[in-house]
Design a protein around this motif. Structure first.
Motif, mmCIF file in Angstrom:
data_model
loop_
_atom_site.group_PDB
_atom_site.id
_atom_site.type_symbol
_atom_site.label_atom_id
_atom_site.label_comp_id
_atom_site.label_asym_id
_atom_site.label_seq_id
_atom_site.Cartn_x
_atom_site.Cartn_y
_atom_site.Cartn_z
ATOM 1 N N GLU A 1 33.951 35.340 36.501
ATOM 2 C CA GLU A 1 33.054 34.416 37.190
ATOM 3 C C GLU A 1 33.836 33.868 38.377
ATOM 4 N N ALA A 2 33.577 34.397 39.555
ATOM 5 C CA ALA A 2 34.310 34.004 40.765
ATOM 6 C C ALA A 2 33.319 33.871 41.912
ATOM 7 N N TRP A 3 33.025 32.637 42.297
ATOM 8 C CA TRP A 3 32.068 32.375 43.375
ATOM 9 C C TRP A 3 32.779 32.520 44.716
ATOM 10 N N LEU A 4 32.846 33.750 45.232
ATOM 11 C CA LEU A 4 33.610 34.051 46.441
ATOM 12 C C LEU A 4 32.882 35.083 47.289
ATOM 13 N N LYS A 5 33.357 35.262 48.512
ATOM 14 C CA LYS A 5 32.842 36.321 49.362
ATOM 15 C C LYS A 5 33.169 37.677 48.735
ATOM 16 N N PRO A 6 32.310 38.691 48.982
ATOM 17 C CA PRO A 6 32.536 39.998 48.355
ATOM 18 C C PRO A 6 33.930 40.569 48.615
ATOM 19 N N GLU A 7 34.452 40.385 49.827
ATOM 20 C CA GLU A 7 35.768 40.953 50.130
ATOM 21 C C GLU A 7 36.893 40.264 49.365
ATOM 22 N N ARG A 8 36.624 39.050 48.859
ATOM 23 C CA ARG A 8 37.607 38.368 48.023
ATOM 24 C C ARG A 8 37.374 38.688 46.540
ATOM 25 N N VAL A 9 36.119 38.827 46.157
ATOM 26 C CA VAL A 9 35.801 39.124 44.762
ATOM 27 C C VAL A 9 36.419 40.440 44.325
ATOM 28 N N ILE A 10 36.401 41.447 45.216
ATOM 29 C CA ILE A 10 36.873 42.770 44.787
ATOM 30 C C ILE A 10 38.360 42.762 44.459
ATOM 31 N N ARG A 11 39.105 41.769 44.904
ATOM 32 C CA ARG A 11 40.525 41.689 44.564
ATOM 33 C C ARG A 11 40.714 41.409 43.073
ATOM 34 N N ASP B 1 35.680 32.322 32.593
ATOM 35 C CA ASP B 1 35.072 31.184 33.277
ATOM 36 C C ASP B 1 35.966 30.703 34.416
ATOM 37 N N VAL B 2 35.364 30.388 35.556
ATOM 38 C CA VAL B 2 36.086 29.835 36.721
ATOM 39 C C VAL B 2 37.338 30.679 36.998
ATOM 40 N N ALA B 3 37.156 31.986 37.048
ATOM 41 C CA ALA B 3 38.302 32.891 37.159
ATOM 42 C C ALA B 3 39.098 32.697 38.434
ATOM 43 N N HIS B 4 38.498 32.105 39.456
ATOM 44 C CA HIS B 4 39.166 31.941 40.744
ATOM 45 C C HIS B 4 39.774 30.550 40.912
ATOM 46 N N GLN C 1 35.257 43.942 35.884
ATOM 47 C CA GLN C 1 34.013 43.578 36.547
ATOM 48 C C GLN C 1 34.094 42.155 37.094
ATOM 49 N N ALA C 2 33.196 41.843 38.021
ATOM 50 C CA ALA C 2 32.988 40.473 38.491
ATOM 51 C C ALA C 2 31.499 40.285 38.727
ATOM 52 N N PHE C 3 31.013 39.111 38.464
ATOM 53 C CA PHE C 3 29.593 38.849 38.676
ATOM 54 C C PHE C 3 29.250 38.905 40.157
ATOM 55 N N ASN C 4 28.094 39.481 40.427
ATOM 56 C CA ASN C 4 27.607 39.649 41.794
ATOM 57 C C ASN C 4 26.648 38.491 42.106
ATOM 58 N N PHE C 5 27.216 37.369 42.537
ATOM 59 C CA PHE C 5 26.387 36.192 42.773
ATOM 60 C C PHE C 5 25.580 36.297 44.063
#
Length: 540
Positions: free
Chosen positions: A261-271, A203-206, A280-284
């Motif tokens: 669960e990281a509500w971020l831009k794709p280029e930040r999520v992949i980190r 939860d709130v991984a970022h 994995q990360a959710f694809n919001f």
């Protein structure tokens, strides 16, 4: 043989325990209720279950305020109940993922009670984000940050210090620069891994690391385009935590996983899903896409390309416990828009059109037709809409309560499931006298499991059929090939021997060659034409 990296193409079913099945008749779903319905989940054809929090908690945010990370709240049962559920799932070939809430604890957690009883500067307070206030007498919050649930993100205690809570006042943020905090959560991971769980949804991984000086932030931070922004989100140090967690999971073999669960831009999520961090990360971006062919295609291409940069597969999800169900969103005049809630005074969705589109989009999503992994939210296999006319007096979401009803209000998507159309509480509760913790709309009778169970054209039957075909044709490990579309509102894409045609418009469209092996609606593929707001699978 099950591949050790089972998550790469798994279909994972989210269980919101308080609303899934109530086995003891108190109006609240529980772990014994999950165990009671394991055969239903196995027959659906899912590969894994993700359970939202069931830990000991005062429930100020439906269990996302954890008071004890190593125990089950009596509302949901006992640790023995959890072990029976876990064993039952494993016996049926299903993995189990549990929710982990590391950004904050409950204010009733023993650590926070110790912090309140200890002086400023003590080791007990150092586990949390306590700070002195601004102003002549420290009467002003340390900065201008706002809670996700509305209002200031700071609360002052009796001795004058303030503590940070990015969510409710009952959810104080931990200080993740404190080694004691990091060690504690590594031990929490080991506790559940030792019991046999297969993974964690974080939860709130970022959000666990904040900029050290906690600067003011005047920009938007929630639900902005591209995700959360500001000094409270996505700080580089957070990746040190996940590299350590990756090593903890490796102690238990190569088949354990984490999803962010990281509500971020794709280029930040992949980190977050690099080879030595999470899996994995959710694809919001996909969840938030509108009912538009070009937008959906762009999101799909961008998502697959981003994930492949780090050797991961992407995830696909249409609904979860934090937003309006997609069967309702797709029935709005702006289909796919993501309102915070839909209440009685808001635009009411076209229920029939929303369901029609929901049945069509599921044939496109990775859930059933794109390479990668998929997450289903409980009840979507029934076509459930939100309870969009729920009276405000029943709402319990802290976002709704903290803003006086102006914001938040996720209760509509959390309503207990209907199992039997003619039973009290639609069979959700085994206690005939018990009222469900949230009211169910009368319309849920026609979505009940027993009504759909043996109906060949029901939404439940559609999901079962597509999940079986997905497995038979190995679609979760395929590769996409886009085809020229006859219209801007029609999508054609192949994955191996299967071609998906999705008509997002209202006018029929001619079908290409191929045998129709699945369709979103019986009338969707009459002859060689595909009706509007419908989809088919063609076998080439």
């Amino acid at each position: 043989m099950i591949h050790p990296q089972w998550w790469r193409d798994a279909v994972i079913y989210q269980i919101y325990p308080r609303s899934f099945m109530d086995a003891n008749g108190d109006g609240m779903g529980d772990l014994a209720g999950v165990t009671e319905r394991l055969d239903y989940l196995a027959a659906l054809g899912v590969d894994a279950l993700w359970l939202s929090p069931f830990y000991r908690s005062p429930q100020c945010d439906a269990g996302y305020d954890v008071a004890d990370y190593r125990d089950v709240d009596p509302l949901f049962g006992t640790l023995d109940d959890f072990d029976r559920m876990l064993a039952g799932a494993h016996e049926r070939g299903m993995k189990v993922i549990v929710d982990l809430v590391p950004n904050h604890t409950s204010s009733e957690h023993v650590w926070f009670r110790q912090a309140l009883a200890s002086p400023s500067g003590s080791p007990e307070r150092a586990r949390y984000m306590f700070r002195e206030g601004r102003g002549e007498h420290g009467e002003l919050p340390p900065n201008n940050w706002q809670s996700i649930f509305g209002g200031p993100a700071w609360t002052r205690i009796d001795d004058g210090q303030w503590y940070l809570h990015m969510f409710d006042t009952g959810q104080p943020d931990l200080d993740w620069r404190n080694p004691e905090v990091r060690e504690e959560f590594e031990n929490v991971l080991r506790f559940w891994l030792g019991r046999g769980v297969d993974g964690f949804r974080v939860d709130v991984a970022h959000g666990m690391i904040k900029q050290p000086d906690l600067p003011d932030w005047d920009g938007e931070q929630v639900m902005v385009e591209g995700g959360n922004r500001g000094p409270m989100w996505d700080q580089d140090e957070v990746h040190d935590i996940y590299r350590r967690w990756h090593r903890v999971l490796a102690e238990y073999g190569d088949d354990r996983m984490m999803v962010a669960e990281a509500w971020l831009k794709p280029e930040r999520v992949i980190r977050y899903i690099r080879p030595d961090e999470m899996q994995q990360a959710f694809n919001f971006d996909y969840l938030m896409a509108h009912w538009k062919a070009d937008e959906l295609r762009n999101v799909i291409d961008r998502s697959i390309a981003s994930s492949s940069e780090v050797g991961a597969t992407t995830t696909w999800v249409m609904s979860n416990h934090d937003g309006v169900r997609h069967a309702s969103r797709l029935g709005l005049s702006d289909p796919g828009a993501r309102p915070q809630k839909i209440g009685a005074e808001d635009e009411q969705p076209d229920e029939a059109l929303g369901l029609r589109r929901a049945r069509a989009i599921i044939m496109l999503t990775l859930t059933l037709a794109l390479p990668g992994s998929a997450y289903l939210y409980q009840g979507e296999e029934l076509g459930l809409p939100d309870h969009t006319t729920m009276p405000d007096r029943y709402r319990q979401d802290p976002g709704f309560l903290r803003t006086g009803g102006e914001d938040g209000g996720r209760d509509g998507c959390r309503v207990p499931l209907p199992w039997r159309a003619d039973a009290p509480a639609f069979g959700f509760s085994d206690g005939a006298a018990a009222e469900p913790w949230l009211p169910q709309p009368v319309s849920y009778a026609r979505y009940a499991v027993d009504i759909q169970q043996d109906a060949p054209d029901s939404t439940l039957s559609l999901y079962r059929r597509l999940l079986a075909l997905r497995r038979d044709y190995n679609l979760g490990r395929g590769m996409l090939v886009w085809h020229v579309s006859p219209r801007d509102d029609v999508m054609r894409v192949s994955n191996g021997d299967i071609t998906v045609v999705l008509n997002l418009g209202s006018a029929p469209v001619a079908l290409p060659e191929g045998q129709v092996i699945a369709h979103s609606l019986p009338e969707a593929a009459g002859g060689r034409e595909l009706a509007g707001n419908a989809a088919v699978w063609l076998l080439s």
